[in-house]
Motif scaffolding. Structure first.
Motif, short mmCIF file in Angstrom:
data_model
loop_
_atom_site.label_atom_id
_atom_site.label_comp_id
_atom_site.label_asym_id
_atom_site.label_seq_id
_atom_site.Cartn_x
_atom_site.Cartn_y
_atom_site.Cartn_z
N TRP A 94 0.82 -1.22 0.00
CA TRP A 94 0.00 0.00 0.00
C TRP A 94 0.84 1.26 0.00
O TRP A 94 0.46 2.27 -0.61
CB TRP A 94 -0.96 -0.01 1.19
CG TRP A 94 -0.33 0.08 2.56
CD1 TRP A 94 0.06 -0.95 3.35
CD2 TRP A 94 -0.02 1.29 3.28
NE1 TRP A 94 0.59 -0.48 4.52
CE2 TRP A 94 0.54 0.89 4.53
CE3 TRP A 94 -0.18 2.64 3.02
CZ2 TRP A 94 0.97 1.81 5.48
CZ3 TRP A 94 0.23 3.58 3.97
CH2 TRP A 94 0.81 3.16 5.18
N ARG A 95 1.99 1.23 0.64
CA ARG A 95 2.85 2.42 0.67
C ARG A 95 3.39 2.74 -0.73
O ARG A 95 3.33 3.89 -1.19
CB ARG A 95 4.01 2.21 1.65
CG ARG A 95 3.58 2.08 3.11
CD ARG A 95 4.78 1.73 3.99
NE ARG A 95 5.76 2.80 3.99
CZ ARG A 95 5.84 3.76 4.92
NH1 ARG A 95 5.00 3.77 5.94
NH2 ARG A 95 6.75 4.69 4.84
N ALA A 96 3.87 1.73 -1.42
CA ALA A 96 4.40 1.95 -2.77
C ALA A 96 3.30 2.41 -3.72
O ALA A 96 3.51 3.31 -4.56
CB ALA A 96 5.03 0.66 -3.30
N ASP A 97 2.12 1.83 -3.57
CA ASP A 97 1.01 2.21 -4.45
C ASP A 97 0.57 3.65 -4.21
O ASP A 97 0.28 4.39 -5.16
CB ASP A 97 -0.17 1.26 -4.24
CG ASP A 97 0.08 -0.13 -4.82
OD1 ASP A 97 1.07 -0.28 -5.57
OD2 ASP A 97 -0.70 -1.04 -4.51
N MET A 98 0.51 4.07 -2.95
CA MET A 98 0.08 5.44 -2.66
C MET A 98 1.15 6.46 -3.07
O MET A 98 0.83 7.57 -3.51
CB MET A 98 -0.28 5.58 -1.18
CG MET A 98 -1.53 4.82 -0.78
SD MET A 98 -2.98 5.20 -1.83
CE MET A 98 -3.29 6.91 -1.38
N LEU A 99 2.41 6.08 -2.97
CA LEU A 99 3.47 6.94 -3.49
C LEU A 99 3.33 7.09 -5.00
O LEU A 99 3.49 8.19 -5.55
CB LEU A 99 4.84 6.38 -3.13
CG LEU A 99 5.32 6.59 -1.71
CD1 LEU A 99 6.62 5.81 -1.46
CD2 LEU A 99 5.55 8.08 -1.42
N ARG A 100 3.03 6.00 -5.65
CA ARG A 100 2.83 6.05 -7.11
C ARG A 100 1.66 6.95 -7.47
O ARG A 100 1.74 7.76 -8.40
CB ARG A 100 2.61 4.63 -7.63
CG ARG A 100 2.35 4.54 -9.13
CD ARG A 100 2.23 3.08 -9.55
NE ARG A 100 1.81 2.96 -10.94
CZ ARG A 100 1.63 1.80 -11.57
NH1 ARG A 100 1.86 0.66 -10.93
NH2 ARG A 100 1.23 1.76 -12.84
#
Length: 238
Positions: A94-100
């Protein structure tokens, strides 16, 4: 228009064109695309009902049959650029996706530099905005917090992206409007600041500048801000 009802309305709850008559000549997508083209070329101040009507090749009063208020036009514009968000398959991180998502939002704002200025005054209930929020919630499924907390995270992250990017765009626009270069102005301001620090009146500020001397990596600052927001919502870091 002066005679419109003084009651709150949601353009998405109304049919695309009110009243009887022939088949509409334009869709909301046509109108939004015309307004976005004008804003991209001339800035938000260039978006008037008259200019949009001219871009479409119709009369200004005819346009009001499709878009009764300027505020409705703004909502159409924000919805149109919202279609540029990629609804990708969540990775499970979820962290990587929200950064994206955040970085993509910033890129969209750089393509349409008027967006940060318009965002605070537009409600987020358009079809593409709802689609984006639903996508973000899908990305956040692995995050073990209440749904309300997830929506707070989405709102806070988007608010930081809008503010940060809006400040960058405003700074660049101001620099272009000045009769000197950004480097020349920065040199003058830094010389003044150095003189103030040299007085000894600001010991804490002096320590901060001494610790972080050299040019600031604004991209790194932006990413750190995003990461810190995600950290605040990560139950594993509490």
């Amino acid at each position: 228009m002066a005679d419109r009802a003084a009651v709150p309305e949601v353009i998405w709850a109304r049919p695309e064109r009110t009243g009887r008559g022939p088949k509409p000549a334009f869709t909301r997508a046509d109108i939004a695309a015309a307004a976005v083209r004008i804003a991209d070329a001339s800035g938000l101040d260039g978006v008037t009902m008259r200019q949009v009507a001219a871009e479409l090749g119709c009369g200004t009063m005819s346009l009001y049959n499709y878009v009764p208020r300027k505020e409705d036009l703004y909502e159409l514009m924000i919805d149109a650029i919202g279609s540029e968000h990629e609804v990708f398959e969540p990775s499970g991180d979820w962290r990587a996706d929200m950064l994206r998502n955040a970085e993509e939002t910033r890129a969209i704002m750089y393509r349409h530099t008027w967006v940060p200025r318009l965002m605070p005054g537009v409600f987020g209930f358009s079809p593409n905005t709802l689609r984006y929020v639903e996508h973000c919630l899908a990305c956040l499924e692995p995050l073990d917090v209440p749904a309300g907390t997830k929506t707070e995270l989405i709102a806070l992250l988007n608010g930081v992206v809008t503010t940060y990017t809006g400040n960058e765009i405003a700074t660049a626009e101001r620099a272009r409007a000045m009769p000197w270069s950004a480097e020349e102005e920065n040199a003058v301001r830094m010389a003044y600041l150095g003189g103030q620090i040299a007085t000894g009146a600001y010991p804490r500020l002096t320590a901060a500048f001494t610790e972080q001397s050299g040019p600031v990596d604004l991209e790194a600052v932006f990413r750190r801000a995003l990461v810190r927001i995600l950290d605040a919502f990560d139950p594993d870091l509490r």
